[in-house]
Design an enzyme around this catalytic site. Structure first.
Site, PDB file in Angstrom:
ATOM      1  N   ARG A  16      55.833  16.030  31.592  1.00 46.33           N
ATOM      2  CA  ARG A  16      56.422  15.873  29.589  1.00 46.33           C
ATOM      3  C   ARG A  16      55.214  16.720  29.255  1.00 46.33           C
ATOM      4  O   ARG A  16      54.282  16.210  29.025  1.00 46.33           O
ATOM      5  CB  ARG A  16      56.587  14.579  30.036  1.00 46.33           C
ATOM      6  CG  ARG A  16      57.443  13.619  29.849  1.00 46.33           C
ATOM      7  CD  ARG A  16      57.417  12.391  29.724  1.00 46.33           C
ATOM      8  NE  ARG A  16      57.076  11.056  30.849  1.00 46.33           N
ATOM      9  CZ  ARG A  16      56.577   9.822  30.540  1.00 46.33           C
ATOM     10  NH1 ARG A  16      56.563  10.031  29.519  1.00 46.33           N
ATOM     11  NH2 ARG A  16      56.607   8.820  31.760  1.00 46.33           N
ATOM     12  N   SER A 105      64.190  12.089  29.251  1.00 45.03           N
ATOM     13  CA  SER A 105      64.379  10.658  29.975  1.00 45.03           C
ATOM     14  C   SER A 105      64.874  10.584  28.121  1.00 45.03           C
ATOM     15  O   SER A 105      65.206  10.500  26.853  1.00 45.03           O
ATOM     16  CB  SER A 105      63.624  10.772  30.519  1.00 45.03           C
ATOM     17  OG  SER A 105      63.497   9.152  31.100  1.00 45.03           O
ATOM     18  N   HIS A 106      63.332   8.954  28.446  1.00 45.15           N
ATOM     19  CA  HIS A 106      64.041   8.195  26.779  1.00 45.15           C
ATOM     20  C   HIS A 106      63.155   8.455  25.931  1.00 45.15           C
ATOM     21  O   HIS A 106      62.479   7.882  24.582  1.00 45.15           O
ATOM     22  CB  HIS A 106      63.572   6.941  26.793  1.00 45.15           C
ATOM     23  CG  HIS A 106      62.662   6.667  28.158  1.00 45.15           C
ATOM     24  ND1 HIS A 106      61.753   7.044  28.868  1.00 45.15           N
ATOM     25  CD2 HIS A 106      61.284   5.247  27.329  1.00 45.15           C
ATOM     26  CE1 HIS A 106      61.182   5.970  29.319  1.00 45.15           C
ATOM     27  NE2 HIS A 106      60.505   5.432  28.185  1.00 45.15           N
ATOM     28  N   LYS A 115      61.897  16.348  36.189  1.00 45.18           N
ATOM     29  CA  LYS A 115      61.551  15.147  37.570  1.00 45.18           C
ATOM     30  C   LYS A 115      61.783  16.260  38.628  1.00 45.18           C
ATOM     31  O   LYS A 115      63.117  17.281  38.469  1.00 45.18           O
ATOM     32  CB  LYS A 115      62.514  14.193  37.096  1.00 45.18           C
ATOM     33  CG  LYS A 115      61.703  12.913  36.684  1.00 45.18           C
ATOM     34  CD  LYS A 115      63.131  12.342  35.321  1.00 45.18           C
ATOM     35  CE  LYS A 115      62.569  11.247  34.974  1.00 45.18           C
ATOM     36  NZ  LYS A 115      63.357   9.438  34.383  1.00 45.18           N
ATOM     37  N   ASP A 244      70.210   5.067  29.648  1.00 40.76           N
ATOM     38  CA  ASP A 244      68.267   5.630  28.643  1.00 40.76           C
ATOM     39  C   ASP A 244      69.017   7.384  28.818  1.00 40.76           C
ATOM     40  O   ASP A 244      70.400   7.713  28.787  1.00 40.76           O
ATOM     41  CB  ASP A 244      67.586   5.733  29.375  1.00 40.76           C
ATOM     42  CG  ASP A 244      67.095   6.574  31.039  1.00 40.76           C
ATOM     43  OD1 ASP A 244      68.172   6.964  31.214  1.00 40.76           O
ATOM     44  OD2 ASP A 244      65.761   6.927  31.199  1.00 40.76           O
ATOM     45  N   ASP A 246      68.872  10.226  30.471  1.00 35.98           N
ATOM     46  CA  ASP A 246      68.740  11.452  31.228  1.00 35.98           C
ATOM     47  C   ASP A 246      69.637  10.383  32.369  1.00 35.98           C
ATOM     48  O   ASP A 246      69.568  10.887  33.386  1.00 35.98           O
ATOM     49  CB  ASP A 246      67.762  11.557  31.586  1.00 35.98           C
ATOM     50  CG  ASP A 246      66.886  10.720  33.050  1.00 35.98           C
ATOM     51  OD1 ASP A 246      66.606   9.779  32.495  1.00 35.98           O
ATOM     52  OD2 ASP A 246      65.845  11.309  33.434  1.00 35.98           O
ATOM     53  N   ASP A 248      69.009   7.801  34.340  1.00 40.39           N
ATOM     54  CA  ASP A 248      68.955   7.142  35.324  1.00 40.39           C
ATOM     55  C   ASP A 248      68.376   5.725  34.797  1.00 40.39           C
ATOM     56  O   ASP A 248      67.754   4.720  36.211  1.00 40.39           O
ATOM     57  CB  ASP A 248      67.140   8.241  36.272  1.00 40.39           C
ATOM     58  CG  ASP A 248      66.585   8.141  35.168  1.00 40.39           C
ATOM     59  OD1 ASP A 248      66.046   7.247  34.241  1.00 40.39           O
ATOM     60  OD2 ASP A 248      65.189   8.912  36.006  1.00 40.39           O
ATOM     61  N   ARG A 249      68.019   4.801  34.119  1.00 40.94           N
ATOM     62  CA  ARG A 249      67.639   3.424  33.815  1.00 40.94           C
ATOM     63  C   ARG A 249      68.691   2.817  32.895  1.00 40.94           C
ATOM     64  O   ARG A 249      69.407   3.129  32.023  1.00 40.94           O
ATOM     65  CB  ARG A 249      67.058   3.896  32.915  1.00 40.94           C
ATOM     66  CG  ARG A 249      65.540   4.302  33.999  1.00 40.94           C
ATOM     67  CD  ARG A 249      63.890   3.875  32.578  1.00 40.94           C
ATOM     68  NE  ARG A 249      64.189   4.168  31.579  1.00 40.94           N
ATOM     69  CZ  ARG A 249      63.818   3.646  30.835  1.00 40.94           C
ATOM     70  NH1 ARG A 249      63.569   2.285  30.698  1.00 40.94           N
ATOM     71  NH2 ARG A 249      63.412   3.711  29.384  1.00 40.94           N
ATOM     72  N   HIS A 331      65.244   0.974  36.223  1.00 38.21           N
ATOM     73  CA  HIS A 331      65.206   1.667  37.113  1.00 38.21           C
ATOM     74  C   HIS A 331      65.746   0.918  38.177  1.00 38.21           C
ATOM     75  O   HIS A 331      65.360  -0.206  39.088  1.00 38.21           O
ATOM     76  CB  HIS A 331      64.261   2.481  38.103  1.00 38.21           C
ATOM     77  CG  HIS A 331      63.488   3.536  37.037  1.00 38.21           C
ATOM     78  ND1 HIS A 331      64.059   5.000  37.062  1.00 38.21           N
ATOM     79  CD2 HIS A 331      62.110   3.602  35.985  1.00 38.21           C
ATOM     80  CE1 HIS A 331      63.395   6.116  36.242  1.00 38.21           C
ATOM     81  NE2 HIS A 331      62.560   5.458  35.198  1.00 38.21           N
TER      82      HIS A 331
END
Length: 467
Positions: A16, A105-106, A115, A244, A246, A248-249, A331
């Site tokens: 990141r 992501s967030h 990822k 979120d 992307d 995944d959450r 997650h």
């Protein structure tokens, strides 16, 4: 040819950085070429590549593909979509042996990252450091690879819908659900998904926009659920789901607008799953409520507390054969009837399925949970070089005092008042604390214990660090 990454970019679970400050197209090229070099050693030929809705993502995707091709491997470009769609591509395409998702992501809009998954396992920790070493010495494979595009969105959505297999759909026609995609990468998949689900669906912010004009795409912060709460209240919906950046959450609220936190969602999933898989091991991270671990035991399951971090949890699931795991951060991992990766869209479908199979509304399931008083995740800045030492100092003092300590990840201390946690973040220069008790007085006493330990190490909770 060699390449040096900015020292802050290669993290424990992912990569990141801030675009044009610590992360550039040259970094993306090095990641693609390094990853392909490692895959080639395992005789891999093809890498799936996907990206999220950030404005910088297409540029990074282009560079990653270039890097993969220059290492002599072929890129399969699945386009823009949520991170779990990329994981799905890697898991379901027989000719693909690895995957890279470009996603911030967030994180704030000026961030981005990567990822990765290699031959069905998460790529993290030492793997990521190895990319840095390969780049520094220019130890890359060379060759000429190809690039092709495959549109898998519909196939992915059809797979999500299978989460309702075996359930009487007619019984779900009366459901009314609110959804908030937060202008993140899950939007287009969500639009197609709800067309295939029974019931009525009300959608917010499915237009992908990397500037996140409505609210920040992090459903674990309650302030980001304000629009979803308003929608559920206004339309009198059964419950609401948020994603979120992307996908995944997962975040969720019940019909009364109460947040259903990650560990509470896991209580619902566990009750449903343990009827189908009696005695199964269910994993949650060290930040999860004591109520969850107790509930899993009551239901005849085996609760397992493990380290925070999606890659660490996925690895532990493989090791233990656990069909279900989750983190406080939203997650949720289903290996039961799915692939074991964190997919918030699939988790949303399984929430509908669980409510149906258990014969209770999501609001009723939330109402039946024990009323405990807890803090959100408390984060505070501490120097990177100091953060792990502080945890070691606290461990020593607690051991000398004979405290009841679980040291799986930092220290989780149980007392007659409840429990408190102090751990070092693997991804930022922060310490994370959390506490939970039966009442406010007990919670205050637990927080005082955290403050005492910090003071003895010359720190104070003081200034809260953001994400």
């Amino acid at each position: 040819m060699s390449h040096q990454f900015h020292p802050t970019v290669l993290r424990e679970y992912d990569i990141r950085g801030i675009i044009d400050e610590t992360l550039s197209a040259a970094d993306a090229y090095a990641i693609g070429r390094g990853f392909a070099t490692l895959l080639k050693k395992g005789k891999g030929r093809k890498v799936a590549v996907g990206y999220d809705g950030r404005t910088s993502s297409p540029m990074l995707e282009e560079a990653v593909v270039h890097g993969i091709n220059d290492a002599g491997l072929d890129a399969v470009r699945v386009g823009m979509g949520p991170t779990p769609m990329l994981y799905y591509a890697e898991a379901s395409m027989e000719d693909v042996q690895g995957g890279i998702q470009i996603t911030g992501s967030h994180n704030p809009a000026n961030y981005n990252g990567f990822k990765m998954v290699l031959a069905g396992r998460p790529f993290f920790g030492a793997d990521i450091q190895l990319l840095g070493k390969l780049a520094a010495r220019g130890g890359w494979a060379s060759g000429t690879g190809t690039s092709e595009s495959r549109d898998i969105l519909d196939q992915y959505v059809d797979r999500l819908v299978k989460g309702l297999d075996g359930i009487d759909r007619a019984g779900l026609e009366g459901l009314a659900i609110g959804w908030d995609a937060g202008n993140g990468a899950a939007g287009p998949a969500l639009e197609r998904l709800v067309q295939k689900l029974p019931g009525k669906h009300h959608l917010l912010f499915t237009q992908v926009d990397g500037t996140f004009p409505n609210h920040h795409p992090d459903p674990t912060e309650e302030k980001n659920l304000a629009d979803l709460k308003a929608l559920v209240a206004d339309k009198n919906l059964d419950f609401g789901v948020a994603f979120d950046g992307d996908g995944d959450r997962i975040g969720a609220i019940d019909g009364q607008g109460r947040v259903i936190w990650g560990d509470q969602l896991l209580m619902i999933y566990a009750e449903d799953l343990l009827r189908m898989e009696p005695g199964a091991t269910i994993i949650a991270d060290v930040k999860a409520s004591r109520a969850l671990f107790e509930r899993v035991s009551q239901l005849g399951g085996r609760p397992l507390m493990w380290k925070t971090g999606h890659s660490l949890i996925k690895s532990k699931m493989k090791e233990t054969g656990s069909p279900l795991a989750g983190e406080m951060s939203g997650h949720v991992f289903f290996a039961h009837q799915y692939y074991g990766f964190d997919d918030a869209l699939y988790a949303a479908v399984r929430l509908i399925a669980a409510s149906s199979r258990l014969g209770k509304s999501v609001t009723q399931l939330r109402s039946e949970m024990p009323a405990l008083v807890n803090t959100p995740e408390l984060r505070f800045q501490v120097d990177e070089t100091r953060k792990f030492h502080v945890i070691d100092e606290v461990k020593e003092r607690l051991a000398a005092a004979g405290a009841d300590v679980d040291a799986t990840d930092g220290v989780r201390v149980s007392t007659s008042d409840g429990w408190w946690l102090l751990r070092a973040s693997n991804t930022q220069d922060v310490l994370v604390a959390r506490a939970e008790s039966n009442d406010q007085a007990g919670l205050d006493r637990l927080l005082a214990q955290i403050d005492d330990q910090l003071a003895l190490s010359g720190l104070a909770r003081g200034e809260q660090a953001g994400h």
